[in-house]
Write a protein that holds these residues in place. Structure first.
Motif, PDB file in Angstrom:
ATOM      1  N   VAL A  76      97.160  31.624 -46.268  1.00  0.00           N
ATOM      2  CA  VAL A  76      98.206  31.205 -47.210  1.00  0.00           C
ATOM      3  C   VAL A  76      98.205  32.192 -48.378  1.00  0.00           C
ATOM      4  O   VAL A  76      97.190  32.344 -49.056  1.00  0.00           O
ATOM      5  CB  VAL A  76      97.928  29.778 -47.727  1.00  0.00           C
ATOM      6  N   VAL A  77      99.307  32.873 -48.582  1.00  0.00           N
ATOM      7  CA  VAL A  77      99.367  33.841 -49.674  1.00  0.00           C
ATOM      8  C   VAL A  77     100.443  33.403 -50.656  1.00  0.00           C
ATOM      9  O   VAL A  77     101.586  33.173 -50.268  1.00  0.00           O
ATOM     10  CB  VAL A  77      99.696  35.255 -49.157  1.00  0.00           C
ATOM     11  N   ALA A  84     100.054  39.645 -46.624  1.00  0.00           N
ATOM     12  CA  ALA A  84     100.613  38.395 -46.100  1.00  0.00           C
ATOM     13  C   ALA A  84     101.176  38.598 -44.703  1.00  0.00           C
ATOM     14  O   ALA A  84     101.057  37.732 -43.837  1.00  0.00           O
ATOM     15  CB  ALA A  84     101.702  37.892 -47.038  1.00  0.00           C
ATOM     16  N   GLU A  85     101.769  39.766 -44.488  1.00  0.00           N
ATOM     17  CA  GLU A  85     102.351  40.033 -43.179  1.00  0.00           C
ATOM     18  C   GLU A  85     101.266  40.250 -42.127  1.00  0.00           C
ATOM     19  O   GLU A  85     101.397  39.792 -40.993  1.00  0.00           O
ATOM     20  CB  GLU A  85     103.244  41.277 -43.284  1.00  0.00           C
ATOM     21  N   ALA A 136     109.128  25.643 -46.192  1.00  0.00           N
ATOM     22  CA  ALA A 136     107.710  25.610 -45.873  1.00  0.00           C
ATOM     23  C   ALA A 136     106.853  25.119 -47.026  1.00  0.00           C
ATOM     24  O   ALA A 136     105.698  24.799 -46.853  1.00  0.00           O
ATOM     25  CB  ALA A 136     107.242  26.991 -45.454  1.00  0.00           C
ATOM     26  N   ILE A 137     107.443  25.057 -48.212  1.00  0.00           N
ATOM     27  CA  ILE A 137     106.641  24.774 -49.388  1.00  0.00           C
ATOM     28  C   ILE A 137     106.214  23.321 -49.489  1.00  0.00           C
ATOM     29  O   ILE A 137     105.361  23.001 -50.279  1.00  0.00           O
ATOM     30  CB  ILE A 137     107.421  25.155 -50.658  1.00  0.00           C
ATOM     31  N   ILE A 148     100.249  26.165 -51.116  1.00  0.00           N
ATOM     32  CA  ILE A 148     101.674  26.490 -51.000  1.00  0.00           C
ATOM     33  C   ILE A 148     101.836  28.009 -50.971  1.00  0.00           C
ATOM     34  O   ILE A 148     101.443  28.681 -51.918  1.00  0.00           O
ATOM     35  CB  ILE A 148     102.460  25.920 -52.199  1.00  0.00           C
ATOM     36  N   PRO A 149     102.382  28.540 -49.877  1.00  0.00           N
ATOM     37  CA  PRO A 149     102.589  29.993 -49.845  1.00  0.00           C
ATOM     38  C   PRO A 149     103.914  30.365 -50.500  1.00  0.00           C
ATOM     39  O   PRO A 149     104.775  29.508 -50.699  1.00  0.00           O
ATOM     40  CB  PRO A 149     102.649  30.289 -48.346  1.00  0.00           C
ATOM     41  N   GLY A 150     104.075  31.640 -50.815  1.00  0.00           N
ATOM     42  CA  GLY A 150     105.375  32.123 -51.295  1.00  0.00           C
ATOM     43  C   GLY A 150     105.297  32.831 -52.631  1.00  0.00           C
ATOM     44  O   GLY A 150     104.258  32.902 -53.272  1.00  0.00           O
ATOM     45  N   LEU A 180     109.450  34.588 -46.727  1.00  0.00           N
ATOM     46  CA  LEU A 180     109.844  33.534 -47.642  1.00  0.00           C
ATOM     47  C   LEU A 180     110.734  34.094 -48.740  1.00  0.00           C
ATOM     48  O   LEU A 180     111.628  33.436 -49.240  1.00  0.00           O
ATOM     49  CB  LEU A 180     108.597  32.926 -48.268  1.00  0.00           C
ATOM     50  N   PRO A 198      97.515  25.045 -43.612  1.00  0.00           N
ATOM     51  CA  PRO A 198      98.052  26.345 -43.982  1.00  0.00           C
ATOM     52  C   PRO A 198      99.369  26.649 -43.295  1.00  0.00           C
ATOM     53  O   PRO A 198      99.540  26.378 -42.110  1.00  0.00           O
ATOM     54  CB  PRO A 198      96.958  27.319 -43.532  1.00  0.00           C
ATOM     55  N   SER A 199     100.285  27.173 -44.058  1.00  0.00           N
ATOM     56  CA  SER A 199     101.572  27.533 -43.481  1.00  0.00           C
ATOM     57  C   SER A 199     101.494  28.933 -42.919  1.00  0.00           C
ATOM     58  O   SER A 199     100.698  29.758 -43.346  1.00  0.00           O
ATOM     59  CB  SER A 199     102.645  27.474 -44.559  1.00  0.00           C
ATOM     60  N   LYS A 200     102.322  29.212 -41.938  1.00  0.00           N
ATOM     61  CA  LYS A 200     102.256  30.515 -41.321  1.00  0.00           C
ATOM     62  C   LYS A 200     103.367  31.431 -41.828  1.00  0.00           C
ATOM     63  O   LYS A 200     103.584  32.494 -41.286  1.00  0.00           O
ATOM     64  CB  LYS A 200     102.352  30.365 -39.804  1.00  0.00           C
ATOM     65  N   THR A 201     104.068  31.001 -42.872  1.00  0.00           N
ATOM     66  CA  THR A 201     105.163  31.840 -43.362  1.00  0.00           C
ATOM     67  C   THR A 201     104.608  32.992 -44.190  1.00  0.00           C
ATOM     68  O   THR A 201     104.000  32.770 -45.221  1.00  0.00           O
ATOM     69  CB  THR A 201     106.096  31.020 -44.264  1.00  0.00           C
ATOM     70  N   PRO A 202     104.830  34.220 -43.769  1.00  0.00           N
ATOM     71  CA  PRO A 202     104.380  35.326 -44.610  1.00  0.00           C
ATOM     72  C   PRO A 202     105.259  35.432 -45.847  1.00  0.00           C
ATOM     73  O   PRO A 202     106.379  34.921 -45.873  1.00  0.00           O
ATOM     74  CB  PRO A 202     104.555  36.567 -43.723  1.00  0.00           C
ATOM     75  N   LEU A 203     104.732  36.101 -46.830  1.00  0.00           N
ATOM     76  CA  LEU A 203     105.371  36.135 -48.137  1.00  0.00           C
ATOM     77  C   LEU A 203     106.765  36.752 -48.102  1.00  0.00           C
ATOM     78  O   LEU A 203     107.701  36.217 -48.670  1.00  0.00           O
ATOM     79  CB  LEU A 203     104.483  36.930 -49.090  1.00  0.00           C
ATOM     80  N   ASN A 204     106.889  37.872 -47.402  1.00  0.00           N
ATOM     81  CA  ASN A 204     108.212  38.510 -47.510  1.00  0.00           C
ATOM     82  C   ASN A 204     109.287  37.781 -46.712  1.00  0.00           C
ATOM     83  O   ASN A 204     110.453  37.915 -47.013  1.00  0.00           O
ATOM     84  CB  ASN A 204     108.215  39.993 -47.165  1.00  0.00           C
ATOM     85  N   VAL A 223     100.100  42.962 -51.691  1.00  0.00           N
ATOM     86  CA  VAL A 223      99.991  41.533 -51.386  1.00  0.00           C
ATOM     87  C   VAL A 223     100.961  41.158 -50.261  1.00  0.00           C
ATOM     88  O   VAL A 223     100.612  40.407 -49.345  1.00  0.00           O
ATOM     89  CB  VAL A 223     100.259  40.686 -52.647  1.00  0.00           C
ATOM     90  N   LYS A 224     102.174  41.710 -50.315  1.00  0.00           N
ATOM     91  CA  LYS A 224     103.156  41.397 -49.268  1.00  0.00           C
ATOM     92  C   LYS A 224     102.683  41.919 -47.913  1.00  0.00           C
ATOM     93  O   LYS A 224     102.816  41.233 -46.894  1.00  0.00           O
ATOM     94  CB  LYS A 224     104.512  42.021 -49.619  1.00  0.00           C
ATOM     95  N   PRO A 243      98.920  36.379 -40.993  1.00  0.00           N
ATOM     96  CA  PRO A 243      99.814  35.205 -41.039  1.00  0.00           C
ATOM     97  C   PRO A 243      99.071  33.876 -41.150  1.00  0.00           C
ATOM     98  O   PRO A 243      99.663  32.880 -41.562  1.00  0.00           O
ATOM     99  CB  PRO A 243     100.585  35.294 -39.713  1.00  0.00           C
TER     100      PRO A 243
END
Lengths: 322, 328
Positions: B150-151, B143-144, A2-3, B207-209, A18, A10-16, B139-140, B147
């Motif tokens: 962008v986090v 992000a959840e 997704a990066i 860029i998220p992640g 990823l 905006p991407s819809k991938t949540p952090l965890n 933060v996590k 959605p």
């Protein structure tokens, strides 16, 4: 991944999610990024920062990302060479089976209260093949003042699966492991050359994941270099050691040389036989492999080394003359 | 950070927030002073329709902040920030958070390199680590729950630079730096300008992640001291904290509870993931140290002269808002 999305989208991938996504295995890419140039020839690299791990102009020393220093290894090789040649009179058989390049996992049997096999194998391969070897060992080494620095500069690395994987797959170097661990070095002389359990087979799994071959080594002679007569558990727990041995060396050299004699090895003849490399026909880079398969393969390696030891001992006439 | 943002014409309005006045001149960014816990944030988000928040206020220097301040700022501050960003009618579409590699801890069981998904080797001991882990969890969760936003979060290795003051930097800039006898761990640094560039990179490209950020390479602590020309202040390997706190009281060194495991076992973080997004740190670890000490020497040799322009709020207000100022 997704990066690589276009800016503003905006991407819809949540952090965890990823985070949970494991990096796809890409040995080519990650090899470039570790920035480690495989050392071609050890004999030429005596000066610090000369052709070794780093090309960074701002560096002062040559300690690589694992803590190994080629400069200090070169000094150590000079110190150890007389012992290697004249004390232990080390003899190799089948050295050509160790690859000249690419990652591989050397698996050997372990012995002696202070095991001489690890430095001898590392020294021998560096001397004969000109390849550095990273010795995987227990975390415990990292906790002892001074010993941890020496151990690390000599190529010692903690036996963490990530470390082994990176050494073999990304840096394409040799790793040395003793799957028996302290179970082997703490055994008394009466149990000599009887291999202990090979851990939980983790070494096989790492080799599979790294796509690297396993090269079994059978070492004869280390058992007699510093034999344990009995152990004193009370002192061990007091000193926070894995075990505290009373060795033959303490009794033989102790009265003459004092505590220094505790560390002097008997001049046993050491022979090392390189067995046939084992290549695993599995997909590398997987998070886990079938446990029963791994255990079976680990037992297979153990049997190979045990059988080779029996063969070598059948032919041996004397522990000191070979 | 704000100065770097000002350079980019893509950002229309820049709003800075902090508990202290900025020390540098800001041309077009506006600054709002807030309390420790950033409780005013939700009103600002509502009032300004801000669409991007870059969160850099997490405290990692425990020698300058009490544990109460640490908790208020890091955990409660982040909570308020994320609550503001996630409130009904919020226009926030991106949140970038600066965290620290301290969350990985430093123990003898560690791998030589931590990847983003590598778990800690041992349970948390220090309060700073606990506070950072709490921040990351918030933060996590955010992000959840959001959605569409962008986090991104960056775990930085120890930062060095002429602007930032950390417990390690204040030691290296002096004559003596602490060394635990019998240990020479491999450490990693990142230059402050690379941190700013990296946050900007993630912001611009949306860029998220979760990413590690450090200069290339790992070098022994003794080599860091060598590059800096700093002498070693020897601490015993046993009872380290007792002797260290004595020396801290005497004003000889700076020492925080987080430094003890770091100076024993060191830490390495793998930066493969951030490099795959197209970001390349300018300085290596050794380069960061050398650049830092050169900047420190310059400051020492020139004396503590004031910067060419001191920020004064009244004058700034005048230039910004007075009708007498001609704006082209």
């Amino acid at each position: 991944m997704a990066i690589d999305k276009a800016p503003g989208k905006p991407s819809k991938t949540p952090l965890n999610k990823l985070e949970a996504q494991a990096l796809s295995p890409d040995p080519e890419g990650s090899r470039e990024e570790t920035g480690l140039v495989p050392v071609q020839s050890l004999q030429d690299t005596t000066a610090p920062g000369d052709g070794s791990a780093s090309v960074d102009q701002d560096r002062l020393g040559d300690v690589d990302e694992w803590g190994r220093s080629e400069h200090m290894r070169a000094i150590m090789r000079q110190l150890m060479d007389p012992f290697y040649n004249h004390w232990f009179r080390v003899e190799w058989e089948g050295l050509e089976k160790i690859p000249r390049e690419g990652g591989a996992l050397l698996v050997a049997n372990h012995a002696g209260a202070i095991p001489p096999d690890a430095p001898i194998i590392i020294h021998g391969i560096e001397k004969e093949l000109g390849r550095p070897v990273y010795g995987l060992a227990d975390y415990w080494f990292r906790t002892i003042p001074f010993v941890n620095v020496m151990w690390s500069r000599m190529g010692g690395v903690t036996a963490h699966p990530d470390n082994a994987l990176r050494i073999m797959r990304d840096n394409r170097q040799l790793a040395l492991v003793f799957p028996e661990g302290t179970k082997a070095t703490s055994k008394t002389f009466s149990d000599r050359y009887r291999l202990r359990r090979f851990g939980r087979g983790g070494f096989v799994e790492i080799a599979m994941r790294a796509g690297a071959p396993i090269i079994p080594l059978a070492v004869v002679g280390a058992e007699e270099a510093m034999p344990i007569l009995f152990r004193v558990p009370g002192i061990a727990s007091m000193l926070n050691l894995p075990y505290f041995p009373i060795t033959g060396n303490m009794l033989a050299f102790g009265p003459v040389l004092g505590p220094l004699g505790w560390f002097l090895y008997f001049p046993s003849k050491i022979k090392i036989k390189v067995l046939d490399p084992i290549h695993y026909d599995v997909e590398p880079g997987q998070e886990r492999y079938s446990r029963s398969f791994v255990m079976e393969e680990a037992e297979q390696v153990r049997t190979m080394i045990q059988d080779a030891l029996y063969d070598m001992l059948r032919d041996r006439k004397s522990a000191f003359l070979g | 950070m704000a100065q770097a943002l000002e350079q980019d014409p893509d950002f229309d309005v820049i709003l800075g927030m902090g508990t202290k006045e900025p020390r540098v001149a800001l041309e077009r960014a506006e600054f709002v002073r807030s309390d420790q816990a950033y409780s005013i944030l939700s009103r600002i988000v509502r009032a300004t329709h801000v669409d991007t928040i870059i969160h850099t206020f997490v405290i990692t220097n425990t020698s300058e902040a009490s544990y109460r301040t640490l908790h208020e700022t890091n955990v409660i501050g982040t909570m308020n920030l994320l609550a503001a960003a996630g409130q009904r009618g919020s226009m926030v579409r991106q949140v970038v958070v600066k965290s620290s590699s301290t969350v990985y801890g430093a123990t003898e069981n560690d791998p030589v390199w931590f990847r983003e998904e590598t778990p800690r080797s041992k349970s948390v001991r220090s309060r700073l680590e606990r506070s950072l882990i709490d921040v990351e969890q918030l933060v996590k969760d955010f992000a959840e729950d959001n959605p569409a936003t962008v986090v991104s979060m960056v775990r930085c290795a120890n930062v060095l630079g002429s602007e930032i003051v950390t417990p390690l930097s204040s030691n290296l800039a002096r004559k003596f730096a602490p060394v635990i006898d019998g240990f020479d761990p491999l450490v990693q640094f990142v230059h402050e300008s690379d941190v700013v560039e990296c946050l900007l990179h993630l912001t611009r490209k949306r860029i998220p992640g979760l990413y590690n950020l450090a200069g290339d390479g790992k070098i022994p602590w003794s080599e860091v001291l060598g590059i800096c020309g700093t002498k070693a202040m020897h601490l015993p390997a046993y009872g380290t904290m007792n002797i260290a706190s004595l020396l801290v009281h005497l004003g000889l060194i700076h020492f925080t509870p987080e430094m003890e495991p770091l100076l024993r076992y060191g830490r390495g973080i793998d930066t493969t993931r951030i490099k795959r997004t197209g970001f390349e740190p300018r300085y290596t670890t050794a380069g960061t140290v050398r650049n830092f000490i050169k900047a420190m020497r310059l400051a020492r040799n020139m004396g503590k002269e004031p910067p060419s322009y001191t920020f004064e709020q009244d004058i700034e207000q005048f230039f910004r808002h007075s009708p007498a100022v001609v704006r082209s």
